[in-house]
Design a protein around this motif. Structure first.
Motif, PDB file in Angstrom:
ATOM      1  N   UNK A 222       0.787  -1.238   0.000  1.00 55.01           N
ATOM      2  CA  UNK A 222       0.000   0.000   0.000  1.00 55.01           C
ATOM      3  C   UNK A 222       0.809   1.272   0.000  1.00 55.01           C
ATOM      4  N   UNK A 223       1.892   1.299  -0.730  1.00 53.03           N
ATOM      5  CA  UNK A 223       2.720   2.498  -0.851  1.00 53.03           C
ATOM      6  C   UNK A 223       3.048   2.692  -2.314  1.00 53.03           C
ATOM      7  N   UNK A 224       3.054   3.918  -2.728  1.00 50.29           N
ATOM      8  CA  UNK A 224       3.386   4.209  -4.123  1.00 50.29           C
ATOM      9  C   UNK A 224       3.758   5.672  -4.230  1.00 50.29           C
ATOM     10  N   UNK A 225       4.687   5.980  -5.091  1.00 51.56           N
ATOM     11  CA  UNK A 225       5.037   7.359  -5.427  1.00 51.56           C
ATOM     12  C   UNK A 225       5.044   7.453  -6.939  1.00 51.56           C
ATOM     13  N   UNK A 231       9.017  14.469  -4.175  1.00 53.22           N
ATOM     14  CA  UNK A 231       8.212  15.163  -3.173  1.00 53.22           C
ATOM     15  C   UNK A 231       9.116  15.901  -2.209  1.00 53.22           C
ATOM     16  N   UNK A 233      10.075  17.477   1.462  1.00 52.54           N
ATOM     17  CA  UNK A 233       9.778  17.164   2.860  1.00 52.54           C
ATOM     18  C   UNK A 233       9.054  18.289   3.595  1.00 52.54           C
ATOM     19  N   UNK A 236       4.588  18.038   4.037  1.00 48.10           N
ATOM     20  CA  UNK A 236       4.226  16.724   4.547  1.00 48.10           C
ATOM     21  C   UNK A 236       2.768  16.406   4.254  1.00 48.10           C
ATOM     22  N   UNK A 239       2.325  15.600   0.787  1.00 39.84           N
ATOM     23  CA  UNK A 239       2.948  14.306   0.496  1.00 39.84           C
ATOM     24  C   UNK A 239       1.991  13.159   0.810  1.00 39.84           C
ATOM     25  N   UNK A 240       1.281  13.277   1.930  1.00 44.51           N
ATOM     26  CA  UNK A 240       0.386  12.186   2.307  1.00 44.51           C
ATOM     27  C   UNK A 240      -0.755  12.079   1.304  1.00 44.51           C
ATOM     28  N   UNK A 243       0.693  10.468  -1.635  1.00 38.27           N
ATOM     29  CA  UNK A 243       0.944   9.036  -1.488  1.00 38.27           C
ATOM     30  C   UNK A 243      -0.357   8.243  -1.583  1.00 38.27           C
ATOM     31  N   UNK A 279      -4.467   1.642   8.345  1.00 29.10           N
ATOM     32  CA  UNK A 279      -4.187   2.467   7.174  1.00 29.10           C
ATOM     33  C   UNK A 279      -4.849   1.904   5.923  1.00 29.10           C
ATOM     34  N   UNK A 315      -5.873  12.922   5.730  1.00 27.70           N
ATOM     35  CA  UNK A 315      -5.177  12.341   6.878  1.00 27.70           C
ATOM     36  C   UNK A 315      -5.131  13.322   8.043  1.00 27.70           C
ATOM     37  N   UNK A 316      -4.888  14.593   7.739  1.00 26.84           N
ATOM     38  CA  UNK A 316      -4.741  15.571   8.819  1.00 26.84           C
ATOM     39  C   UNK A 316      -6.027  15.741   9.608  1.00 26.84           C
ATOM     40  N   UNK A 318      -8.078  13.220  10.162  1.00 22.84           N
ATOM     41  CA  UNK A 318      -8.499  11.899  10.623  1.00 22.84           C
ATOM     42  C   UNK A 318      -8.987  11.973  12.054  1.00 22.84           C
TER      43      UNK A 318
ATOM     44  N   UNK B   5      -1.506  10.289  13.455  1.00 20.80           N
ATOM     45  CA  UNK B   5      -1.257  10.910  12.153  1.00 20.80           C
ATOM     46  C   UNK B   5       0.240  10.956  11.880  1.00 20.80           C
ATOM     47  N   UNK B  12       4.862   6.412   6.122  1.00 17.51           N
ATOM     48  CA  UNK B  12       4.769   6.651   4.686  1.00 17.51           C
ATOM     49  C   UNK B  12       6.068   7.236   4.161  1.00 17.51           C
ATOM     50  N   UNK B  15       8.477   4.328   4.050  1.00 18.57           N
ATOM     51  CA  UNK B  15       8.174   3.236   3.134  1.00 18.57           C
ATOM     52  C   UNK B  15       7.823   3.696   1.737  1.00 18.57           C
ATOM     53  N   UNK B  16       7.445   4.953   1.592  1.00 18.01           N
ATOM     54  CA  UNK B  16       6.914   5.410   0.321  1.00 18.01           C
ATOM     55  C   UNK B  16       7.983   5.806  -0.659  1.00 18.01           C
ATOM     56  N   UNK B  18       9.888   8.124  -0.535  1.00 15.64           N
ATOM     57  CA  UNK B  18       9.933   9.573  -0.672  1.00 15.64           C
ATOM     58  C   UNK B  18      11.390  10.017  -0.603  1.00 15.64           C
ATOM     59  N   UNK B  19      11.722  11.092  -1.266  1.00 16.43           N
ATOM     60  CA  UNK B  19      13.095  11.583  -1.273  1.00 16.43           C
ATOM     61  C   UNK B  19      13.562  11.837   0.165  1.00 16.43           C
ATOM     62  N   UNK B  21      15.737  13.231   3.439  1.00 14.90           N
ATOM     63  CA  UNK B  21      16.170  14.583   3.795  1.00 14.90           C
ATOM     64  C   UNK B  21      17.640  14.791   3.466  1.00 14.90           C
TER      65      UNK B  21
END
Lengths: 404, 404
Positions: A222-225, A231, A233, A236, A239-240, A243, A279, A315-316, A318, B5, B12, B15-16, B18-19, B21
């Motif tokens: 369940x992860x993909x970019x 993306x 940092x 955030x 990003x979610x 994702x 998730x 997500x924020x 949730x 959250x 994520x 695991x995602x 993501x680039x 830091x």
């Protein structure tokens, strides 16, 4: 030469399930999750667990793990042979992640199998539940779990799905089957539902008993970019969203077409379900409620309920505030009669021993939806936490309701 | 709620893919065997490897592992942030098991996937070989790897086989296929050939290129004890005989019938092969040379050559003395012309960098067999040790010779 022979001999003794030289003098048994031949960890009749680790030079070792393991961490003590030991309080039945804390560093137990959780390979222990054989390997026809390699346009990379095909699939080459997409939780991967969840044996048993229709079950990571997917940092929240959205695209545009091409599916919404835990439940609602043209059966196992449409980020928000059935999920529930007519099953569940915020969120949404007239099934797993025993029971309740 | 959250966000991000830091400021890359998102271990252009571990309170940490990793153990040093680091000497290309020795205790690296080796879940690292793409996931039709659950009368227990079916298997329901049984080494299990060995991708690539015939590949756990199987620890030599014999019975009486019943095999000796690495090679010779009515193709990859028939135990005489073609393996080679007429392929191989006793044993048997007039194929993997890169190359040479 003798060294090689003795190495082979030692390995065979360790792995061949040969009778050990010494047995514990009590009623305890090695856990089913031990590597072959390992005598510890051992589970006692009261479900307390004895862990051991050989460490001559360590200063301190504890055992820590998932909620169901008890109120750890448990401090281990060293004996004269440099073997550290502790017996825990009685554990909750089911599967629990755990680890040793060795001089401050979390490490795996070499005596147990590892399972992908917390974003890494983590030791796990299976604590039996008396009388519960719905996830046991029983003397029934068994399906297969297949590794399917396929290409994703969304991510620009190869992906792997695990695909359960029910018993008899190969023997009936003209028969077609409905499809359940079944997702793991945060920090886990596509192996979770078969290794931790034993989904294949739950389905084997349900189908053999005539309680569930034969179905194909698809489990993905369940992860993909998105390719090239750069993306930042400092964004955030975005990003979610990104994702979740990328995984949605994988499911809709890559996974479902690949499955429909490779397997004898019935490729319509009336024969396609999606469910997930935690998730994966959030992702299920996010994906299915935006694509009701593709899904008629929906399950969220311990998935926090979102309020997308009220914020930049699902997500924020949730589990915050009340659940407004008129606006939640872009208004998909605003006309309950229309929703009820279209969706064959909306299934929501939570374990009774899960942390309070899961109850607040899920029960709150359930109450609001029921008050508004949305038809749904609510299931509460008695005495289990935010762990796999809850989700095994969820699947055992959910799967029989599909494709009726 | 924010904690959940943020947990989801952190997972994520981890695991995602993501680039990250921070990136290393050199030409190194994360190993392909890292868990998703892990930036270390990193492999440098000269194939040296940088390992890291965060440990505030440890007194000493080393990196140790398989032969190809270099002349370890490598002593790690702690920086001001409690991160321990070491860069190894250049490694041999291929897959290597490894572990940290943390205050004297061997532990896994949380940043790497684990693989079943040494009788437990062990960290592994994939070191790329320049120009070698025969085991890469390429843009060709892909087969599946299936988990097959079946019942063993020999052991009185459920067993799991992994079964590779070639691309197109489901699309041609009237086509039948030959079968290769392919075994792992000592301390490993049925997952070795696909996870460490990448056998499914080797076969996909060979079949897509027309170099190998489409075939079914069956991988089983090479350990078995007969039910009720009470063995006494004071009869170690007999135990080993017993263990080999029990596995032989599993293959002959349980596995082959289960595979022939479940898959569209061509169930005769001309379409059945067996091969294995190290212990699996020994088992292959033990099983196939006693059942030439069932196998026409035989491969032993780095398998020490036994002299059964001369002793109570095939294992106890492993690699000892000269190989007598008149008596070895109960005289099966005594009439070379008859053997050559019956066996389509006898394939023996070893890596040029393996320990001397493997060379002595395998080359000695090869020379004796060739002198006696037994037809065989001998393959030497250049520069590789008693490790998986040897066996990947072996399979890549062996599979095209099957079923011709």
């Amino acid at each position: 030469m003798n060294r090689l022979v003795m190495n082979v001999a030692a390995t065979l003794l360790a792995l061949g399930q040969v009778v050990p030289l010494a047995r514990a003098a009590d009623e305890s048994s090695p856990a089913g999750s031990n590597v072959p031949g390992a005598q510890f960890p051992r589970i006692h009749p009261d479900l307390s667990i004895t862990f051991t680790l050989h460490a001559a030079n360590a200063s301190s070792i504890q055992v820590a793990g998932g909620d169901g393991l008890g109120n750890g961490p448990f401090v281990m003590k060293k004996d004269a042979n440099d073997v550290w030991t502790v017996t825990t309080a009685p554990a909750v039945p089911g599967f629990h992640y755990y680890w040793f804390v060795l001089d401050g560093v979390p490490v795996n137990d070499p005596a147990s199998e590892t399972y992908f959780g917390y974003g890494k390979e983590t030791s796990g222990i299976e604590v039996p539940e008396a009388g519960a054989d719905f996830y046991a390997i029983r003397n029934v026809p068994h399906g297969e779990v297949r590794e399917k390699t396929y290409s994703s346009k969304t991510t620009g990379a190869w992906r792997r799905a695990l695909v359960y095909t029910p018993a008899g699939y190969d023997q009936h080459p003209n028969r077609r089957y409905p499809v359940l997409i079944l997702q793991h939780g945060s920090g886990e991967n596509e192996t979770g539902w078969t290794r931790q969840g034993k989904a294949q044996f739950i389905l084997d048993n349900l189908i053999a008993a005539g309680k569930a229709r034969p179905m194909i079950v698809v489990m993905e990571r369940g992860y993909a970019v998105r390719a090239p997917g750069q993306l930042k940092p400092d964004t955030l929240v975005r990003d979610l969203e990104e994702t979740y959205g990328a995984f949605e695209d994988v499911v809709i545009h890559d996974l479902i077409p690949a499955i429909d091409e490779s397997y004898r599916t019935i490729p319509d919404r009336e024969h396609r379900a999606m469910a997930g835990l935690s998730m994966g439940g959030m992702q299920t609602l996010f994906v299915t409620l935006r694509h009701l043209d593709m899904f008629a059966y929906i399950g969220s196992f311990s998935g926090p309920i979102l309020r997308p449409g009220n914020s930049d980020s699902p997500v924020a928000t949730a589990m915050q505030g009340s659940f407004d059935t008129r606006t939640a999920f872009a208004g998909v529930f605003a006309d309950p009669a229309a929703f009820n007519n279209r969706v064959k099953l909306l299934w929501l569940g939570v374990g009774s021993a899960e942390p309070e915020q899961f109850h607040t969120s899920i029960r709150g949404a359930v109450a609001a939806l029921q008050t508004a007239g949305v038809r749904l099934t609510y299931f509460e797993s008695s005495g289990t936490a935010h762990e796999w025993q809850t989700w095994r029971r969820d699947l055992n309740d959910f799967a029989p309701r599909l494709f009726r």
